[in-house]
Write a protein that holds these residues in place. Sequence first.
Motif, PDB file in Angstrom:
ATOM      1  N   SER A  77       0.836  -1.203   0.000  1.00  0.00           N
ATOM      2  CA  SER A  77       0.000   0.000   0.000  1.00  0.00           C
ATOM      3  C   SER A  77       0.871   1.254   0.000  1.00  0.00           C
ATOM      4  N   ILE A  78       0.290   2.345  -0.484  1.00  0.00           N
ATOM      5  CA  ILE A  78       0.916   3.659  -0.430  1.00  0.00           C
ATOM      6  C   ILE A  78      -0.154   4.661  -0.025  1.00  0.00           C
ATOM      7  N   THR A  79       0.263   5.893   0.211  1.00  0.00           N
ATOM      8  CA  THR A  79      -0.678   6.973   0.525  1.00  0.00           C
ATOM      9  C   THR A  79      -0.622   8.011  -0.583  1.00  0.00           C
ATOM     10  N   SER A  80      -1.779   8.365  -1.126  1.00  0.00           N
ATOM     11  CA  SER A  80      -1.844   9.355  -2.204  1.00  0.00           C
ATOM     12  C   SER A  80      -1.550  10.753  -1.671  1.00  0.00           C
ATOM     13  N   LYS A  81      -1.352  11.688  -2.567  1.00  0.00           N
ATOM     14  CA  LYS A  81      -1.069  13.071  -2.164  1.00  0.00           C
ATOM     15  C   LYS A  81      -2.210  13.677  -1.364  1.00  0.00           C
ATOM     16  N   ASP A  82      -3.436  13.205  -1.617  1.00  0.00           N
ATOM     17  CA  ASP A  82      -4.571  13.731  -0.856  1.00  0.00           C
ATOM     18  C   ASP A  82      -4.967  12.823   0.298  1.00  0.00           C
ATOM     19  N   GLY A  83      -4.038  11.949   0.726  1.00  0.00           N
ATOM     20  CA  GLY A  83      -4.216  11.203   1.966  1.00  0.00           C
ATOM     21  C   GLY A  83      -4.987   9.905   1.882  1.00  0.00           C
ATOM     22  N   LEU A  84      -5.207   9.369   0.679  1.00  0.00           N
ATOM     23  CA  LEU A  84      -5.949   8.124   0.540  1.00  0.00           C
ATOM     24  C   LEU A  84      -5.015   6.920   0.610  1.00  0.00           C
ATOM     25  N   LYS A  85      -5.469   5.880   1.255  1.00  0.00           N
ATOM     26  CA  LYS A  85      -4.720   4.631   1.251  1.00  0.00           C
ATOM     27  C   LYS A  85      -5.028   3.888  -0.042  1.00  0.00           C
ATOM     28  N   LEU A  86      -3.983   3.601  -0.822  1.00  0.00           N
ATOM     29  CA  LEU A  86      -4.131   2.886  -2.086  1.00  0.00           C
ATOM     30  C   LEU A  86      -3.416   1.551  -1.956  1.00  0.00           C
ATOM     31  N   VAL A  87      -4.068   0.491  -2.413  1.00  0.00           N
ATOM     32  CA  VAL A  87      -3.513  -0.838  -2.209  1.00  0.00           C
ATOM     33  C   VAL A  87      -3.159  -1.512  -3.532  1.00  0.00           C
ATOM     34  N   GLY A  88      -2.297  -2.500  -3.436  1.00  0.00           N
ATOM     35  CA  GLY A  88      -1.891  -3.253  -4.610  1.00  0.00           C
ATOM     36  C   GLY A  88      -1.328  -4.603  -4.200  1.00  0.00           C
ATOM     37  N   THR A  89      -0.860  -5.350  -5.201  1.00  0.00           N
ATOM     38  CA  THR A  89      -0.294  -6.669  -4.960  1.00  0.00           C
ATOM     39  C   THR A  89       0.986  -6.831  -5.766  1.00  0.00           C
ATOM     40  N   GLU A  90       2.041  -7.267  -5.097  1.00  0.00           N
ATOM     41  CA  GLU A  90       3.329  -7.517  -5.745  1.00  0.00           C
ATOM     42  C   GLU A  90       3.490  -9.004  -6.039  1.00  0.00           C
ATOM     43  N   PHE A  91       3.943  -9.298  -7.251  1.00  0.00           N
ATOM     44  CA  PHE A  91       4.331 -10.656  -7.611  1.00  0.00           C
ATOM     45  C   PHE A  91       5.809 -10.611  -8.000  1.00  0.00           C
ATOM     46  N   THR A  92       6.668 -11.113  -7.129  1.00  0.00           N
ATOM     47  CA  THR A  92       8.106 -11.021  -7.378  1.00  0.00           C
ATOM     48  C   THR A  92       8.718 -12.404  -7.539  1.00  0.00           C
ATOM     49  N   HIS A  93       9.773 -12.472  -8.317  1.00  0.00           N
ATOM     50  CA  HIS A  93      10.489 -13.725  -8.516  1.00  0.00           C
ATOM     51  C   HIS A  93      11.416 -13.987  -7.325  1.00  0.00           C
ATOM     52  N   PRO A  94      11.746 -15.249  -7.088  1.00  0.00           N
ATOM     53  CA  PRO A  94      12.598 -15.579  -5.939  1.00  0.00           C
ATOM     54  C   PRO A  94      14.053 -15.142  -6.111  1.00  0.00           C
ATOM     55  N   TYR A  95      14.403 -14.753  -7.323  1.00  0.00           N
ATOM     56  CA  TYR A  95      15.765 -14.286  -7.594  1.00  0.00           C
ATOM     57  C   TYR A  95      15.716 -12.804  -7.977  1.00  0.00           C
TER      58      TYR A  95
END
Length: 322
Positions: free
Chosen positions: A80-98
């Motif tokens: 998650s991150i916070t927008s410039k106007d204070g909103l919580k924005l969410v997401g999902t990371e898919f990362t490789h093991p290397y």
Amino acid sequence: MFLCIISTYFIGSYFIDFALVPNKGGESRDSSNASSQKELEGYEPLSEDLKVKIELAKKQDSSLFEEWIKKVEKYTKAVSITSKDGLKLVGTEFTHPYSLDNWVIVVHGYQSSEAPSKKIARHYYNRGFNVLTISLRAHGDSEGKYIGMGVLDSEDLFLWTSYIVKQNENARIVYHGTSMGSATVLFASSMNIERNVKAIIADCGYTSVWEVFENELKNRFGLPTFPILYMADIMGRLKAGYSIKNASTLEEVKKSHIPILFIHTTSDDFVPVSMVYSLYAAHNGKKDLYIVKGANHTEAKYVNMDAYYSKIMSFIQSVGAF
């Protein structure tokens, strides 16, 4: 004057809430009423045979996705991150093991969700990319009352990009946007975004918010642009914080020099295929155009999945992104 102000407030507010507040009506479309798009140059009717083919492709893609998501569960993380106007924005990371520098940010469409973005993520992940899918403001678990139509979302995308770069300063990032997500990445293309952004994939993007709303106003309600859309523009500025009249993707693309692959379908009854030709012509950087005949809005990938992603990979390589 008083009557004009009152009319603007109530009529403008109705259409802004209808279009920009999730689940207030704007999410439900009857494509059979989209007559104006079907009269535009370039439109081709969707064949019954292709409809069946697309539905089968969707089922197969969903089945393969369910298998994949279980395999990568330990490499999946909610962020998650916070927008410039204070909103919580969410997401999902898919990362490789290397360790891997290749990244794709997948951006979903209007009143959609991360679900279709995650299905797209599988194809990039299996081709050697880390992937970030995001829930746009006012969508999914991200906060916000009003939909950004790509305008506010492009600023949020800038923050998501910075989030990745802080983790990996050598990240080479591709944006992949669909529909309103396509407009989001195209709006962002003219911004002073991180040098790490190497290419943009814009699937079924529109030339301007105004033109999309103009078409919908005619198709859904049989109403003229004036005065209703002008009333909505005033209330949009007051309520949502941006002008739908000034929200031109086309103007931003003119200023962009990031390589862009424009994708569209000829049976699109929401964003007319004619719009992609205008966007393509306006872009002054490296570019390519991929038109899929017969498919409906955002369904190009289901006509021929291998051809769709092969075209994307070929474009990314041809512009030197990787």
